[in-house]
Enzyme design. Structure first.
Site, short mmCIF file in Angstrom:
data_model
loop_
_atom_site.label_atom_id
_atom_site.label_comp_id
_atom_site.label_asym_id
_atom_site.label_seq_id
_atom_site.Cartn_x
_atom_site.Cartn_y
_atom_site.Cartn_z
CG ASP A 40 -12.60 103.11 -3.48
OD1 ASP A 40 -13.35 103.52 -4.39
OD2 ASP A 40 -11.64 103.79 -3.04
CG ASN B 242 -15.53 103.08 -11.99
OD1 ASN B 242 -15.76 103.86 -12.91
ND2 ASN B 242 -15.58 103.44 -10.71
CE1 TYR C 202 -8.55 109.88 -16.56
CE2 TYR C 202 -9.27 110.90 -18.61
CZ TYR C 202 -9.56 110.23 -17.43
OH TYR C 202 -10.87 109.93 -17.13
CE LYS D 134 -9.73 106.65 -17.67
NZ LYS D 134 -10.34 105.56 -16.86
CB ILE E 45 -18.92 112.59 -14.43
CG1 ILE E 45 -18.73 111.71 -15.68
CG2 ILE E 45 -20.00 112.02 -13.52
CD1 ILE E 45 -19.92 111.65 -16.60
CB THR F 298 -17.80 113.27 -9.35
OG1 THR F 298 -16.59 113.72 -9.98
CG2 THR F 298 -18.50 112.29 -10.28
#
Length: 249
Positions: free
Chosen positions: A36, A89, A155, A159, A188, A190
């Site tokens: 990361d 990811n 995006y 994707k 999601i 998060t």
């Protein structure tokens, strides 16, 4: 432990889906590189994974740079002795109306969300073939790889490319005993969404159960896709979207 002594790289591993995937994979016995840009977060997740009885190392990486991803793969083999797969990811979003999406805004997302997946597949697969190692790549796509969303031209494009790269990568690498699959999360829950219910509620309402998806639900699918039980899944992108793509009206 289904994945005992398997060596897996997870990018974007410091938080969200990446963190939960690290813990799910560690729970199956996999040794990990938690990669990361947020190295402190990566170190914290690596410590959590080690507490589950596996080897785990943190690594700071800018996945938008080919040389960084190549170095990440080399680091993984140095620390873990081999490489059996990678969860590509890491990703970002940058919402802007299309007519305000200048080339810099477009490329910022493309470089992180799309190019990084190519880098991971390319350098990871080359190393695995050189080592004679077999294994699996899982790539994070999105429901927005299949449908359009306002303000997300970059995006959406990135994707959709991940969906295609997962398909094409599977075809090219099958002869080497390497599977490539994608996962397409819905909305999601998060920290990136914040705590504003006026933002979260309309997203949750687009799922069949009218609630956001918890990141560990995606992580459990990701971990399964790395196992031999999923060996018949290849080239596909698996939705984890509570019916969004099938039933959204």
């Amino acid at each position: 432990m289904e994945m005992k002594d398997q060596a897996i790289i997870v990018t974007g591993g410091a938080s969200g889906i990446g963190r939960e995937a690290c813990l799910a994979l560690a729970g199956k016995g996999a040794n990990l590189i938690v990669a990361d840009f947020n190295i402190d977060g990566a170190k914290a997740v690596a410590a959590e994974a080690e507490a589950l009885g596996v080897k785990a190392f943190a690594y700071k990486v800018d996945v938008s740079k080919a040389e960084d991803v190549e170095a990440l793969v080399e680091f993984a083999v140095e620390k873990l002795g081999t490489l059996n797969g990678m969860f590509n990811n890491a990703g970002i979003g940058l919402v802007k109306p299309f007519l305000e999406m200048d080339p810099a805004s477009y490329l910022k997302v493309i470089e992180v969300d799309q190019h990084s997946v190519y880098y991971g597949l390319y350098y990871g697969a080359k190393k695995m073939v050189a080592l004679g190692a077999k294994g699996t790549f899982v790539n994070t796509a999105s429901i927005y790889g299949s449908v359009a969303a306002r303000g997300s031209f970059n995006y959406n494009a990135a994707k959709a490319a991940v969906v295609s790269m997962s398909r094409s990568g599977a075809l090219e690498l099958a002869e080497h005993g390497i599977r490539v699959v994608g996962v397409a999360p819905g909305f999601i829950d998060t920290p990136i969404l914040g705590e504003d219910e006026s933002v979260k509620a309309p997203l949750a309402a687009q799922h069949m159960h009218n609630r956001l998806i918890q990141p560990e639900k995606v992580a459990s699918v990701v971990a399964f896709l790395f196992t031999d039980a999923a060996s018949a899944i290849n080239g596909a992108t698996v939705p984890v979207d509570d019916g969004f793509l099938s039933f959204k009206v």
